[in-house]
Design a protein around this motif. Structure first.
Motif, mmCIF file in Angstrom:
data_model
loop_
_atom_site.group_PDB
_atom_site.id
_atom_site.type_symbol
_atom_site.label_atom_id
_atom_site.label_comp_id
_atom_site.label_asym_id
_atom_site.label_seq_id
_atom_site.Cartn_x
_atom_site.Cartn_y
_atom_site.Cartn_z
ATOM 1 N N LEU A 284 0.841 -1.202 0.000
ATOM 2 C CA LEU A 284 0.000 0.000 0.000
ATOM 3 C C LEU A 284 0.877 1.255 0.000
ATOM 4 C CD1 LEU A 284 -2.898 1.082 0.152
ATOM 5 C CD2 LEU A 284 -2.722 0.979 2.638
ATOM 6 N N ILE A 285 1.900 1.260 0.866
ATOM 7 C CA ILE A 285 2.809 2.409 0.913
ATOM 8 C C ILE A 285 3.557 2.555 -0.403
ATOM 9 C CG2 ILE A 285 4.877 3.349 2.021
ATOM 10 C CD1 ILE A 285 3.870 2.035 4.636
ATOM 11 N N ALA A 286 4.048 1.427 -0.953
ATOM 12 C CA ALA A 286 4.787 1.474 -2.218
ATOM 13 C C ALA A 286 3.918 2.006 -3.348
ATOM 14 C CB ALA A 286 5.312 0.083 -2.562
ATOM 15 N N SER A 287 2.628 1.622 -3.360
ATOM 16 C CA SER A 287 1.730 2.019 -4.443
ATOM 17 C C SER A 287 1.371 3.500 -4.402
ATOM 18 C CB SER A 287 0.447 1.178 -4.400
ATOM 19 O OG SER A 287 -0.318 1.489 -3.255
ATOM 20 N N LEU A 288 1.652 4.163 -3.273
ATOM 21 C CA LEU A 288 1.354 5.593 -3.169
ATOM 22 C C LEU A 288 2.384 6.454 -3.888
ATOM 23 C CD1 LEU A 288 0.242 5.742 0.575
ATOM 24 C CD2 LEU A 288 -1.214 6.094 -1.425
ATOM 25 N N GLY A 289 3.547 5.865 -4.214
ATOM 26 C CA GLY A 289 4.582 6.619 -4.910
ATOM 27 C C GLY A 289 5.184 7.692 -4.020
ATOM 28 N N ARG A 290 5.372 8.898 -4.586
ATOM 29 C CA ARG A 290 6.004 9.997 -3.837
ATOM 30 C C ARG A 290 4.919 10.865 -3.188
ATOM 31 N NH1 ARG A 290 10.212 11.394 -8.830
ATOM 32 N NH2 ARG A 290 11.150 9.305 -8.883
ATOM 33 N N PHE A 291 4.300 10.328 -2.144
ATOM 34 C CA PHE A 291 3.178 11.024 -1.518
ATOM 35 C C PHE A 291 3.666 11.948 -0.406
ATOM 36 C CE2 PHE A 291 3.920 7.114 0.740
ATOM 37 C CZ PHE A 291 3.635 7.363 2.061
ATOM 38 N N ASP A 292 2.810 12.892 0.016
ATOM 39 C CA ASP A 292 3.244 13.947 0.931
ATOM 40 C C ASP A 292 2.441 13.977 2.236
ATOM 41 O OD1 ASP A 292 0.847 14.816 -0.010
ATOM 42 O OD2 ASP A 292 1.564 16.761 -0.749
ATOM 43 N N PHE A 293 1.926 12.822 2.665
ATOM 44 C CA PHE A 293 1.213 12.783 3.952
ATOM 45 C C PHE A 293 1.732 11.632 4.812
ATOM 46 C CE2 PHE A 293 -1.259 11.024 0.463
ATOM 47 C CZ PHE A 293 -1.520 9.717 0.873
ATOM 48 N N LYS A 294 3.049 11.460 4.800
ATOM 49 C CA LYS A 294 3.672 10.365 5.559
ATOM 50 C C LYS A 294 3.408 10.498 7.051
ATOM 51 C CE LYS A 294 7.451 9.811 2.203
ATOM 52 N NZ LYS A 294 7.197 11.013 1.392
ATOM 53 N N GLY A 295 3.439 11.733 7.572
ATOM 54 C CA GLY A 295 3.226 11.946 8.998
ATOM 55 C C GLY A 295 1.850 11.502 9.446
ATOM 56 N N ARG A 296 0.830 11.786 8.635
ATOM 57 C CA ARG A 296 -0.533 11.402 8.997
ATOM 58 C C ARG A 296 -0.713 9.881 8.968
ATOM 59 N NH1 ARG A 296 -1.282 16.502 6.886
ATOM 60 N NH2 ARG A 296 -2.825 17.785 7.961
ATOM 61 N N LEU A 297 -0.115 9.243 7.975
ATOM 62 C CA LEU A 297 -0.219 7.785 7.884
ATOM 63 C C LEU A 297 0.542 7.120 9.033
ATOM 64 C CD1 LEU A 297 -1.708 5.967 5.930
ATOM 65 C CD2 LEU A 297 0.397 5.742 4.590
ATOM 66 N N LEU A 298 1.685 7.697 9.397
ATOM 67 C CA LEU A 298 2.440 7.210 10.549
ATOM 68 C C LEU A 298 1.609 7.333 11.821
ATOM 69 C CD1 LEU A 298 5.115 6.321 11.963
ATOM 70 C CD2 LEU A 298 5.765 8.736 11.976
ATOM 71 N N ASN A 299 0.943 8.465 11.986
ATOM 72 C CA ASN A 299 0.106 8.698 13.157
ATOM 73 C C ASN A 299 -1.032 7.677 13.242
ATOM 74 O OD1 ASN A 299 -0.512 10.630 15.431
ATOM 75 N ND2 ASN A 299 -2.440 10.774 14.322
ATOM 76 N N LEU A 300 -1.612 7.348 12.090
ATOM 77 C CA LEU A 300 -2.665 6.328 12.043
ATOM 78 C C LEU A 300 -2.138 4.987 12.551
ATOM 79 C CD1 LEU A 300 -5.482 5.307 11.135
ATOM 80 C CD2 LEU A 300 -4.487 4.955 8.853
ATOM 81 N N GLY A 301 -0.947 4.610 12.103
ATOM 82 C CA GLY A 301 -0.364 3.344 12.521
ATOM 83 C C GLY A 301 -0.072 3.272 14.006
ATOM 84 N N THR A 302 0.372 4.392 14.589
ATOM 85 C CA THR A 302 0.741 4.382 16.010
ATOM 86 C C THR A 302 -0.453 4.152 16.929
ATOM 87 O OG1 THR A 302 0.533 6.798 16.174
ATOM 88 C CG2 THR A 302 2.717 5.911 15.657
ATOM 89 N N PHE A 303 -1.652 4.487 16.467
ATOM 90 C CA PHE A 303 -2.845 4.231 17.281
ATOM 91 C C PHE A 303 -3.512 2.905 16.921
ATOM 92 C CE2 PHE A 303 -2.415 8.811 17.909
ATOM 93 C CZ PHE A 303 -2.581 8.877 19.291
ATOM 94 N N ALA A 304 -3.527 2.568 15.633
ATOM 95 C CA ALA A 304 -4.180 1.328 15.209
ATOM 96 C C ALA A 304 -3.470 0.100 15.760
ATOM 97 C CB ALA A 304 -4.235 1.267 13.682
ATOM 98 N N PHE A 305 -2.131 0.127 15.789
ATOM 99 C CA PHE A 305 -1.384 -1.067 16.190
ATOM 100 C C PHE A 305 -1.683 -1.508 17.624
ATOM 101 C CE2 PHE A 305 2.628 -3.003 17.810
ATOM 102 C CZ PHE A 305 2.493 -4.219 17.153
ATOM 103 N N PRO A 306 -1.510 -0.644 18.640
ATOM 104 C CA PRO A 306 -1.791 -1.118 20.002
ATOM 105 C C PRO A 306 -3.252 -1.496 20.217
ATOM 106 C CG PRO A 306 -1.384 1.254 20.001
ATOM 107 C CD PRO A 306 -1.014 0.743 18.644
ATOM 108 N N LEU A 307 -4.181 -0.811 19.544
ATOM 109 C CA LEU A 307 -5.597 -1.157 19.682
ATOM 110 C C LEU A 307 -5.874 -2.558 19.119
ATOM 111 C CD1 LEU A 307 -7.258 2.257 18.747
ATOM 112 C CD2 LEU A 307 -7.278 1.146 20.999
#
Length: 416
Positions: A288-311
């Motif tokens: 999914l990350i690879a298919s986004l190419g050179r995208f500019d919202f890495k921080g938001r996607l990182l933030n999503l992962g930090t909450f989704a993972f422990p939940l």
């Protein structure tokens, strides 16, 4: 993410972007060599974990092996980063990969001869940790040498695709092979698989003589790397996030062999399916990350992962039905890859080239150094309070710490 951001996310996904790094010849060699090698690695990891549990019937001993594998990171990985800035990284990688191959063959021989004991596995895990302490910083810093900065995020995502393709397939094959033939063949296959990546490194055509060799001492270079990381607010925060994830997040996977038997009432095959489910999820996340190419919202996607993972880990701790356990583990794999891939890409984007090896050495230390501490911690907790309580407590701690980071460093979400 807001609705407009989700729509932008959906529009940007493209299979055309997913494999852009493969246009670089050196990276193509690396990609296929690593694919074969990591398949063997995950066969060994899965078989070794179940063999330890079979020999000892101890969750704590699973933690001891994990701790032994990671302990050398504390002593050697920062030095490995210094060396990666001073020598040809390809040469260093060939040495470390050959060392790992030899250790796999030793474990295979001990298993074939029915001589293997728990202390053998702990010792070999420690020696493998030494090799990995020099391998990991060079491996991370080697990526820009193959693809340059323009395809860096994509190459990091594809590296995770390789890793998690192997994670998805290797454990399941290992579980079946273990049940049918025993652990020795899993270790032998791993040893042979290293030939693929060593051959790939040998065939690469790399530009020579472009890196300036530092005239300072190794200790001075090491101090410079520490000062740079501590003085850079975003790199410091990203590395702190990896510490939290390694210590209280992914360490729950150490308990999967015991979880398969004691909680789900399964066997070696069940353990293989649990390990593979995580890998399938991580593979989906990496693609999914690879298919986004050179995208500019890495921080938001990182933030999503930090909450989704422990939940999701919290949810896994409460499930007792194997199909649902596998589904939740797929989700944890996706979420954790958002954390590791995007933190890696952001650090590599922010760091100065001449400090890349040292910074990636410290980055690698946060994963390989804190993961064994987390393994020892959760293994000991599981032995005393039970596997379910240990996983619940760790996931809760991670959720609280990630919330604190998100509140105290809101700029993290805005990173591109």
């Amino acid at each position: 993410m807001a609705a407009s951001e989700i729509e932008n996310f959906r529009r940007q996904i493209s299979l055309k972007n997913a494999f852009s790094s493969l246009r670089h010849r050196n990276y193509r060699l690396w990609f296929w060599g690593q694919m074969v090698s990591l398949f063997g690695t995950w066969m060994q990891i899965t078989a070794q974990g179940f063999l330890v549990y079979e020999l000892t019937r101890s969750s704590a001993h699973l933690g001891y092996v994990g701790f032994a594998a990671g302990l050398p990171s504390w002593f050697f990985m920062p030095l490995g980063g210094v060396i990666a800035d001073r020598v040809q990284r390809r040469t260093l990688l060939m040495i470390t990969q050959t060392s790992m191959m030899a250790l796999a063959f030793i474990l295979a021989a001990l298993s074939f001869l029915h001589l293997v004991q728990p202390w053998h596995i702990v010792l070999l895990a420690f020696l493998l940790g030494i090799a990995n302490a020099f391998d990991a910083p060079a491996r991370h810093a080697f990526v820009p040498d193959m693809v340059g900065r323009e395809d860096l995020t994509n190459a990091i995502a594809l590296n995770s695709t390789i890793f998690n393709s192997a994670t998805a397939i290797g454990p399941a094959v290992a579980g079946i092979s273990y049940a049918l033939f025993g652990p020795a063949w899993c270790f032998m296959i791993n040893g042979v698989s290293f030939i693929a990546v060593i051959a790939a490194l040998w065939r690469m055509r790399l530009k020579a003589g472009e890196r300036e060799v530092s005239q300072a001492s190794a200790l001075q270079d090491l101090k410079e790397g520490f000062r740079y990381v501590l003085g850079h607010p975003m790199i410091r925060t990203l590395i702190s996030l990896i510490v939290v994830t390694s210590l209280f997040g992914v360490s729950f996977a150490v308990l999967l062999p015991a979880w398969a038997v004691k909680v789900l009432g399964g066997d070696a095959t069940t353990n293989g399916w649990l390990q593979s489910a995580r890998g399938i999820g991580a593979l989906i996340g990496a693609l999914l990350i690879a298919s986004l190419g050179r995208f500019d919202f890495k921080g938001r996607l990182l933030n999503l992962g930090t909450f989704a993972f422990p939940l999701l880990v919290l949810a896994f701790s409460l499930v007792r039905w194997l199909p649902l356990s596998l589904a939740v583990l797929i989700g944890t794999g996706m979420a954790v890859i958002f954390i590791f891939n995007l933190a890696n890409a952001l650090v590599q984007t922010l760091v100065r080239d001449e400090l890349r090896g040292r910074v990636m050495g410290l980055y690698s230390l946060t994963f390989f150094g804190f993961l064994p501490v987390g393994a020892l911690w959760i293994g000991t907790m599981a032995q005393r309070f039970g596997e379910t309580a240990a996983v619940l407590i760790n996931a809760g701690i991670m959720l609280l710490l990630c919330t604190a980071i998100a509140i105290s460093v809101p700029e993290l979400r805005r990173l591109k």
